[in-house]
Structures are given as structure tokens and as C-alpha cells.
Scaffold this motif. Structure first.
Motif, PDB file in Angstrom:
ATOM      1  N   TYR A 169       0.997  -9.623 -23.609  1.00 38.29           N
ATOM      2  CA  TYR A 169      -0.261  -8.933 -23.261  1.00 38.29           C
ATOM      3  C   TYR A 169      -0.681  -7.899 -24.294  1.00 38.29           C
ATOM      4  O   TYR A 169      -1.559  -7.079 -24.037  1.00 38.29           O
ATOM      5  CB  TYR A 169      -0.168  -8.286 -21.873  1.00 38.29           C
ATOM      6  CG  TYR A 169      -0.381  -9.257 -20.756  1.00 38.29           C
ATOM      7  CD1 TYR A 169      -1.581  -9.975 -20.675  1.00 38.29           C
ATOM      8  CD2 TYR A 169       0.588  -9.484 -19.792  1.00 38.29           C
ATOM      9  CE1 TYR A 169      -1.793 -10.885 -19.656  1.00 38.29           C
ATOM     10  CE2 TYR A 169       0.388 -10.395 -18.770  1.00 38.29           C
ATOM     11  CZ  TYR A 169      -0.821 -11.083 -18.712  1.00 38.29           C
ATOM     12  OH  TYR A 169      -1.029 -11.990 -17.697  1.00 38.29           O
ATOM     13  N   ARG A 199      -8.121  -3.561 -20.630  1.00 39.36           N
ATOM     14  CA  ARG A 199      -6.822  -4.182 -20.383  1.00 39.36           C
ATOM     15  C   ARG A 199      -6.597  -4.389 -18.891  1.00 39.36           C
ATOM     16  O   ARG A 199      -6.436  -3.437 -18.138  1.00 39.36           O
ATOM     17  CB  ARG A 199      -5.693  -3.323 -20.988  1.00 39.36           C
ATOM     18  CG  ARG A 199      -5.717  -3.336 -22.511  1.00 39.36           C
ATOM     19  CD  ARG A 199      -4.705  -2.396 -23.106  1.00 39.36           C
ATOM     20  NE  ARG A 199      -4.944  -1.021 -22.708  1.00 39.36           N
ATOM     21  CZ  ARG A 199      -5.842  -0.225 -23.267  1.00 39.36           C
ATOM     22  NH1 ARG A 199      -6.593  -0.649 -24.238  1.00 39.36           N
ATOM     23  NH2 ARG A 199      -5.985   1.013 -22.822  1.00 39.36           N
ATOM     24  N   THR A 200      -6.582  -5.662 -18.474  1.00 35.85           N
ATOM     25  CA  THR A 200      -6.433  -5.971 -17.063  1.00 35.85           C
ATOM     26  C   THR A 200      -5.077  -6.600 -16.759  1.00 35.85           C
ATOM     27  O   THR A 200      -4.729  -6.746 -15.605  1.00 35.85           O
ATOM     28  CB  THR A 200      -7.507  -6.971 -16.618  1.00 35.85           C
ATOM     29  OG1 THR A 200      -7.323  -8.188 -17.359  1.00 35.85           O
ATOM     30  CG2 THR A 200      -8.903  -6.435 -16.891  1.00 35.85           C
ATOM     31  N   LEU A 201      -4.332  -6.992 -17.800  1.00 29.97           N
ATOM     32  CA  LEU A 201      -3.056  -7.684 -17.615  1.00 29.97           C
ATOM     33  C   LEU A 201      -3.199  -8.901 -16.712  1.00 29.97           C
ATOM     34  O   LEU A 201      -2.289  -9.221 -15.952  1.00 29.97           O
ATOM     35  CB  LEU A 201      -1.987  -6.717 -17.075  1.00 29.97           C
ATOM     36  CG  LEU A 201      -1.736  -5.464 -17.909  1.00 29.97           C
ATOM     37  CD1 LEU A 201      -0.706  -4.571 -17.241  1.00 29.97           C
ATOM     38  CD2 LEU A 201      -1.286  -5.797 -19.326  1.00 29.97           C
ATOM     39  N   GLY A 202      -4.356  -9.550 -16.769  1.00 32.37           N
ATOM     40  CA  GLY A 202      -4.564 -10.792 -16.017  1.00 32.37           C
ATOM     41  C   GLY A 202      -5.068 -10.590 -14.598  1.00 32.37           C
ATOM     42  O   GLY A 202      -5.455 -11.542 -13.926  1.00 32.37           O
ATOM     43  N   GLY A 203      -5.046  -9.352 -14.105  1.00 34.24           N
ATOM     44  CA  GLY A 203      -5.426  -9.091 -12.714  1.00 34.24           C
ATOM     45  C   GLY A 203      -6.918  -8.926 -12.532  1.00 34.24           C
ATOM     46  O   GLY A 203      -7.690  -9.128 -13.462  1.00 34.24           O
TER      47      GLY A 203
END
Lengths: 203, 203
Positions: A169, A199-203
Motif C-alpha cells: 500500500y 490513502r484509503t488502504l482499500g477501504g
């Protein structure tokens, strides 16, 4: 949302050989000019209170190069590691120490040693070597945390096997300048850029 | 030196939600607008004789989003997969099929099926899930070859867990355009850029 200041930065100091060639020097002469910039960057990270840095020294793939080059980058890595350890770092040297290509002087650092900013220095590192640890209980880089930011010099827009798990990430900032042309403004530019990434880290 | 045409390209079609928001639509409405661009890109790759493509559908991390979103991207993935299979692709859907978040309609494609351009479609994929396979004999993505080029839309300069092993030496080309704004010129720009990258694979 993560903090606007990265906790852990990875550095890929690429372009030593191209820098030397551009100056009419033999390719292998470039590595020695990479040490001083590395020490400068180390001090800058410390001053900015970065908690952890990972630095690409050389890889198992790199050791396929002519010995004039491998000897130079091995020597540069030993000098860099010893200097930052003396100045105060919690130093881990990460790489396959069972190979003759791993500098013997650095074997004591295969276990983290010292106090200060955490430095993970990749020496005779290989991404396969690292991941193969999973077959026997865990990554060989299990003592290295997730990377927030990766800064690469020399214009290459790729990871070149740099800590594949910790990089999943990470935001990747590329500078076109060759590593020996390092300037203090480079870190500032990278940190400013990082601060505005979503930056959402995929969430 | 590798060929100037990539054999295997990875695609990260990011920016669907930002695209929808910018048009005053609910975030989840963006995914449906990503299907047609995907089919267009599929035809372009086929026309250029690209041998293999890997496409990010959604990840296990993405499934932490609200169900209005997860339902939309699951439906979009099923529609895309069925359409390219019908048009002619050797399709592998790669992801954790034991989870209820994996669309049941895609289970037959957990084994590669069909004839034509190789397509690896990542659905309920997780980089940890993939690597954890190493603990039991091999990567879960062992049928996916090394990536030469990765193209990402939406401006993010990161991999977001996309096939970490196959990505180790890939050149990463980032487009600031959101994925639903895909244009045929995007692939051309990526291929032109790729052709002039210096690729040494560490040697």
C-alpha cells in the motif's frame, strides 16, 4: 486515513552507474559517490523524526553484474552501514548472509543492533529469498513494518523487488535525478507529495 | 533486454467512485460505468496481440465498504467476466471463492476456462490470501505470469496489493483520468512509454 507524515519510508537510490557514465567515469565508480548522499538523507530523516527507513543496498539479482561493480557496491554498503551505526541507528541488515556475496563485516547486523532511528538496510536481498521464509514460518523481513512511502531516484517507475509485502500500500514517489545528485530538497518534495495523497488502504 | 511490447499487462481501473461523485451521482453508481471501458480495453489488447492481461476487479479489503458499493462492484465484475468469456478469452478468476463475497456465478472460472487471450480477473482477491498459498506448496496465483507493465487509472501511485509477486519488476504507468473516462489513447500512451523504459531486471 493515515498520518500525513510517513512513519516508514523506503529509499531506492538508483542511477549510480548512469551518473558515472554521464561524467565519463567507469560505471562502477558511481557507487562511492552514493555514500555521502546516504548519510545526508539519514540525518534528514532523523531530524524529521521519521521512525523507520528501509534502504536498498544491493540485491541478489545485482550480484550478476561484473565483479568490478559488485566489489564497489559491497564496499559502499559496508561503509554506509558502519557509519550510520556509529552515528546512532537501530540497524538491521536484511539479506542472504549464507552467500559469499554478503559482506562478512555486516553479519553482526543480521540481528537488529543499536539505538536510534530504525534502519533496515537491504544487502544481498532477494524478494524470493524473503518470501521463501513463508514456507518455514514467516517472512525473512518479518521485523520490517509496512511502508507508507517509497522514494526512488533515477526515474524508474518500478519496485525492482523491493520488499514486496511491505510495499503493498505504499505511495511511490519517483525522482528523475540520479542518486549521487541527491539534494536535500528531494525529501521535502516527497513528503509534501505524500501529505496530499488520498490513502484509503482499500477501504 | 525484454521485448518492447509487453507480453503481460496489469490493469488497475481506479476512480469509479470519484468519477460518480464528480457528476453528482451516488458513489456506487460509478462501477456500472466501468464495464464498457473494460470491454473496449479487452478488444484493444486482443487487437495488439497482447498475450496475457490481469485486471483488478475487487479485493478483500474493498469488501469492507458499504453494501450499496459491494453489490454494485460484484455485479459489474460478473457482467464483465461473462461478456469477455463469451467473446473469447482464456479466463481465470482469481480470488477467495470460499467467501460469500465471491460471486457464485464466477466459481466455474476458478479454473482457467475458454480459448483466446489469457485474462486473469482478480475478484475478492487478497495479497495475503495469495501469498499464504506459499505455506502450502505455492502461490495461489501460480498460474499468473510475471507482469511487464501495470497501468493504473485515477492518479494513485501505488500497487494496492495487486499481485505482489508478479509485480516485482513491472513498470508502472499512471493515468490521472478516472477509469470510467477511459479513452483508447490511454493504452497507446502506456505502450509508447513502456517501449522506451530501460529494463535490466536488476542485472
Amino acid at each position: 486515513m493515515r498520518s500525513k507524515l510517513p512513519k516508514h519510508i523506503g529509499f531506492i537510490p538508483d542511477g549510480n552507474r548512469r551518473w558515472a557514465r554521464a561524467r565519463g567515469l567507469p560505471k562502477e565508480a558511481g557507487y562511492a559517490f552514493g555514500i555521502e548522499p546516504g548519510l545526508e538523507l539519514f540525518e534528514l530523516c532523523r531530524a524529521r523524526a521519521i521512525e523507520e527507513v528501509s534502504v536498498y543496498g544491493f540485491t541478489q539479482d545485482n550480484t550478476r553484474r561484473p565483479s568490478a561493480q559488485t566489489e564497489q557496491f559491497q564496499a559502499a554498503c559496508v561503509q554506509f552501514a558502519n557509519t550510520i551505526f556509529t552515528r546512532g541507528a537501530a540497524l538491521l541488515v536484511l539479506g542472504d548472509e549464507r552467500s559469499p556475496l554478503f559482506p562478512a563485516e555486516l553479519k553482526p547486523f543480521r540481528q537488529r543492533k543499536g539505538e536510534g532511528i530504525k534502519v533496515n538496510f537491504l544487502v544481498n536481498y532477494g524478494w524470493e529469498w524473503d518470501l521463501n521464509g513463508l514456507k518455514n514460518g514467516g517472512l525473512r523481513s518479518s521485523d520490517v513494518s509496512r511502508l507508507d512511502l517509497i522514494v526512488r531516484w533515477g526515474g524508474g517507475r518500478r519496485l525492482s523487488g523491493f520488499l514486496p509485502v511491505q510495499s503493498v500500500y505504499a505511495d511511490i514517489f519517483v525522482l528523475d535525478e540520479y542518486w549521487p545528485d541527491f539534494d536535500v530538497s528531494h525529501l521535502g518534495r516527497a513528503l509534501e507529495w505524500f501529505a496530499v495523497q488520498d490513502r484509503t488502504l482499500g477501504g
